[in-house]
Scaffold this motif. Sequence first.
Motif: not given
Lengths: 76, 221
Positions: A56, A59-60, A62-63, A66-67, A69-70, A73
């Motif tokens: 977990i 996962l958090i 990675i989450d 990704i946030g 990176l978003e 961008l």
Amino acid sequence: MIKPLKKTVSLVAMLILSASGFAQQNQPVEMADGLYQSGKIYVVVTVLSVIFAGIIGYLIMIDRRIGKLEKELKNK
Amino acid sequence: MKKNWWKLIAIVFVFYTIIAGFLFHVPAQPILHETIRNLYFHVPMWFAMMTILFVSLWNSIAYLSKSNIQSDILASQAANTGMLVGFLGLITGSIWARYTWGAWWVADTKLNGAAITILIYLAYFVLRGSIDEEQKRARIAAVYNIFAYVMLIVFLMILPRMNDSLHPGNGGNPGFNKYDLDSTMRMVFYPAVIGWILLAVWIFTLRVRLEKIKRKIVFND
């Protein structure tokens, strides 16, 4: 007024605690038995919980990445 | 955190089932013994797979009606996540079978049906990989995906019920009654199903976001 009262209370408390300590001397020693009970199944539960917590956490992480990176961008 | 409350539910539910699944009372059944607890972990994999593949189907239909490439991304990533939980379901089922039925694999309607379903979905990715043109790939894959889900229903839901099967919940018996799911087991089983479904959805959303970032960087769209 209050200070001596506090002292007597703590004295009585210590007496009770030590009395119970004496009383327990003849009984089997109480240890952290929780993890040893019923075929040590608690150990398995703990191990699995640790593994799941690790997954977990991963996962958090990675989450969040990704946030980020978003966001980057979007700001570009 | 406002948008992420369901992830918290996933974590709490699965954590709860790991603890309660091992420690709560389960009915004593011959052959099964303590392996009955696998119900909390093996079965939710299939629930998660069917849910996430339904999401995939939904988006494939959405693509066919609107031709929006976003739907294609959602459909393919959902199918991918579905394969993850599907494989976990196959592997855990195989281990369970070894110690209750005595073999890693039995030529059983339910087991072979599950394996065929997985193969059908693997073909979905082969199909996607073989078409370069984006819109064409999305359209053909969407059509195939609808076929794949219909086959999933046939192989996982219909055929096992029409034949005798070692696997519980089959041979005319639609529910979990054979397990003698008592009320304590339900208290663990239902949160397990919800928890694992949400966890699969979480992984699916991560994949989708990553794919969108990739497309932004590579194609600048």
